[in-house]
Enzyme design. Structure first.
Site, PDB file in Angstrom:
ATOM      1  CB  CYS A  79      -1.569  -1.128  44.439  1.00 49.79           C
ATOM      2  SG  CYS A  79      -0.250  -1.534  45.580  1.00 49.79           S
ATOM      3  CD  GLN A  80      -1.665   3.826  40.831  1.00 46.66           C
ATOM      4  OE1 GLN A  80      -0.661   3.280  40.409  1.00 46.66           O
ATOM      5  NE2 GLN A  80      -1.633   4.641  41.870  1.00 46.66           N
TER       6      GLN A  80
END
Length: 375
Positions: A79-80
């Site tokens: 999850c950036q």
């Protein structure tokens, strides 16, 4: 507890859950070498080498056999897009396609419970994540756990989300039990340091021939070696489950140039690139403040720093405390609590990547048992 492991990698989560009594029915990852490692070490689990985005585009066809037949779905989707959390749903951020697919897989499979692991930074959007899972019928809690307090000789802080299908009230009751179980484990756990993990492994020398990762010898180590008089301590008994296996896999040193080997030799344990002993050798001495962590020699009497996939590039931040080289893949695997009989396959650098990306099996075992005791 029938389990499906998404983003499984080499199987750190799956191994720990098997220890806890779970039956891992299927694991998936898009990396072929991770699949080979997984299949080598898990006899009773199917492995699907496929990108979850492609599985989703195929309307979850590969998962149809498991729909409503799985008790637990686990995984660690990257999850950036943390920074957008206050302005939009996490799954709406295009950088979080894999997280959105993980959410979609859970919604399709309808397991009883979900375990999601991620980096510490994900806690910045924990409320966002809890709401998104609530939107598909799951309530849960987030646990920020440091592996060093649970018998893992490593300072590794990670977030674990645990969800249950159903009402928030029921989930809160279960998560209270889980929290109690985890705190009890923490209270009663014997903790270990780096020396415990390195115990009994014979000395190696760094390779000095470039691009020869395949080179095996008594000096540099072997991909597979049978040790006649294998020494054990409490830590090894724990991670090897008292299994008397004389084989050691992946204890093989990597290449280093002469300058780095000299830096490794001179630097005292617990010290980094700023230490006076190596200033005459530092290639970036005018930018030391930037490259402070370019070199770090581990302290044998403390837990290791976090084992990461960066080790596939170099081990300059993971210098052995008493030998002039970086940690071998087996040493890194021990710090992650993989048993000595767990063999890593694929290219040499990918051994480190698989090890660094894994959840420590011993910690996964503790979390798995806590979930079982709550249901």
């Amino acid at each position: 507890m029938r389990t499906l492991d998404l983003f499984a990698g080499c199987g750190g989560l799956s191994l720990g859950l098997e220890y806890a009594g779970y039956e891992v029915k299927l694991a998936t990852d898009f990396k072929e070498y991770a699949g080979k490692t997984f299949l080598k070490n898990f006899e009773n689990t199917d492995f699907l080498v496929k990108d979850i985005l492609d599985i989703e585009k195929n309307n979850w066809k590969e998962f149809r056999h498991y729909k409503k037949k799985i008790d637990l779905v686990v995984g660690g989707p990257p999850c950036q897009g943390f920074s957008e959390a206050n302005r939009q749903r996490l799954s709406d951020d295009p950088r979080n396609k894999l997280y959105k697919s993980f959410l979609g897989a859970v919604n399709f499979l309808q397991p009883h419970s979900v375990l999601m692991e991620n980096v510490q930074g994900i806690t910045k959007v924990s409320e966002n994540i809890l709401k998104e899972f609530e939107s598909i019928g799951y309530s849960g809690s987030c646990y920020l756990l440091n592996a060093k307090y649970f018998g893992v000789p490593q300072n590794r802080l990670r977030a674990f989300f645990i969800f249950f299908r159903g009402s928030k009230k029921d989930s809160d009751i279960k998560n209270e039990k889980i929290n109690f179980e985890i705190e009890e484990e923490k209270k009663n756990c014997k903790n270990f340091v780096l020396n415990d993990a390195l115990f009994g492994l014979r000395e190696l020398q760094a390779k000095t021939k470039k691009n020869r990762t395949d080179l095996e010898s008594d000096k540099h180590g072997y991909k597979k070696e049978v040790v006649k008089d294998k020494k054990v301590n409490d830590f090894l008994k724990k991670i090897n489950k008292n299994k008397e296996d004389k084989t050691i896999y992946n204890h093989l040193a990597r290449y280093n140039n002469d300058r780095d080997i000299e830096i490794f030799r001179l630097l005292p344990p617990g010290q980094d690139s700023l230490h006076e002993s190596i200033q005459h050798l530092m290639p970036y001495s005018n930018r030391n403040h930037i490259f402070k962590d370019k070199y770090f020699k581990l302290d044998p009497q403390k837990p290791s720093k976090t084992i990461t996939a960066h080790m596939s590039y170099d081990c300059n931040m993971y210098i052995h405390p008493s030998q002039a080289r970086g940690l071998s893949p087996r040493e890194a695997a021990r710090i992650q609590t993989f048993p000595d009989y767990f063999e890593f396959l694929g290219p040499y650098g990918k051994w480190y990547e698989q090890i660094g990306n894994a959840v420590p099996p011993h910690l996964a075992n503790i979390i798995g048992r806590a979930i079982l005791r709550s249901v």
